[in-house]
Design a protein around this motif. Structure first.
Motif, PDB file in Angstrom:
ATOM      1  N   SER A  97      26.670  61.982  36.451  1.00  0.00           N
ATOM      2  CA  SER A  97      26.836  61.889  35.005  1.00  0.00           C
ATOM      3  C   SER A  97      26.216  63.104  34.332  1.00  0.00           C
ATOM      4  N   ASN A  98      26.528  63.282  33.056  1.00  0.00           N
ATOM      5  CA  ASN A  98      25.978  64.391  32.271  1.00  0.00           C
ATOM      6  C   ASN A  98      26.222  65.738  32.936  1.00  0.00           C
ATOM      7  N   HIS A 111      18.937  63.506  31.949  1.00  0.00           N
ATOM      8  CA  HIS A 111      20.170  63.386  31.175  1.00  0.00           C
ATOM      9  C   HIS A 111      20.335  64.629  30.307  1.00  0.00           C
ATOM     10  N   ASP A 112      21.467  64.747  29.640  1.00  0.00           N
ATOM     11  CA  ASP A 112      21.796  65.894  28.783  1.00  0.00           C
ATOM     12  C   ASP A 112      21.561  67.220  29.513  1.00  0.00           C
ATOM     13  N   TYR A 120      17.461  70.380  30.580  1.00  0.00           N
ATOM     14  CA  TYR A 120      17.736  68.953  30.700  1.00  0.00           C
ATOM     15  C   TYR A 120      16.655  68.145  30.002  1.00  0.00           C
ATOM     16  N   ALA A 147      23.191  64.768  36.467  1.00  0.00           N
ATOM     17  CA  ALA A 147      22.302  63.679  36.856  1.00  0.00           C
ATOM     18  C   ALA A 147      22.999  62.918  37.982  1.00  0.00           C
ATOM     19  N   ASP A 173      19.468  58.997  38.820  1.00  0.00           N
ATOM     20  CA  ASP A 173      19.331  59.897  37.663  1.00  0.00           C
ATOM     21  C   ASP A 173      18.404  61.071  37.936  1.00  0.00           C
TER      22      ASP A 173
END
Length: 183
Positions: free
Chosen positions: A22-23, A74-75, A90, A39, A43
């Motif tokens: 993800s991300n 994330h991000d 991140y 991620a 995560d």
């Protein structure tokens, strides 16, 4: 099919992480080679490089590196610095972090980080990170700080990948909306 039409047939695909991805953020290393920061499982922060050949029909993983064993990444955003040096911005819980890595044009990742992880911002509840290179050695990031709104900050990262010890400057540009910002 007319010029500009997008066909509905998949040319090639690769599941580069079978657990979680993800991300994602992608940057081109050289013709046919790409780096993907994301991620992954639990995560944690992962970096993988892939090679895309035969007009997209063949896609293979070249190398990988776990850059953050944080369980809350994330991000994620990967940006080219200079030569074979890349920065990965991140978020980890309520902090903005940066690592720098070395990746060859053939997708080979150095086994150790060039610099980092450095905690750049650690105050309040943070979200919605985005980052760009604004000039040689200077990067800007925008993020949402709960209770304060949209913030843009700059930081120096040398061409060799050394991350500046402190933010160069910070500006609170939105105190009301506190939404997802892009830069």
């Amino acid at each position: 099919m007319a010029v500009g039409d997008i066909g509905n047939a998949v040319i090639g695909s690769l599941e580069f992480d079978t657990t979680n991805a993800s991300n994602k953020s992608v940057v081109e290393l050289a013709t046919n080679y790409y780096a993907i920061a994301y991620a992954g499982e639990s995560d944690d922060g992962w970096l993988k490089t892939v090679k895309v050949v035969n007009n997209g029909k063949t896609i293979t993983v070249v190398d990988s590196l776990e850059f953050a064993d944080a369980a809350s990444v994330h991000d994620v955003h990967i940006l080219h610095i200079y030569g074979d040096i890349y920065a990965i911005f991140y978020m980890d819980v309520n902090t903005v972090k940066i690592v720098t890595v070395s990746i060859s044009v053939l997708g080979l990742i150095s086994d150790t980080l060039v610099d980092g992880p450095d905690t750049i911002v650690a105050a309040g509840t943070l979200s919605s990170l985005d980052a760009i290179k604004v000039a040689s050695g200077m990067f800007a990031m925008v993020y949402n700080r709960s209770g304060n709104g949209g913030t843009v900050s700059s930081i120096a990262i040398t061409n060799a990948g050394a991350i500046g010890a402190a933010l160069t400057d910070t500006l609170l540009f939105d105190t009301v909306i506190s939404s997802k910002f892009r830069i």
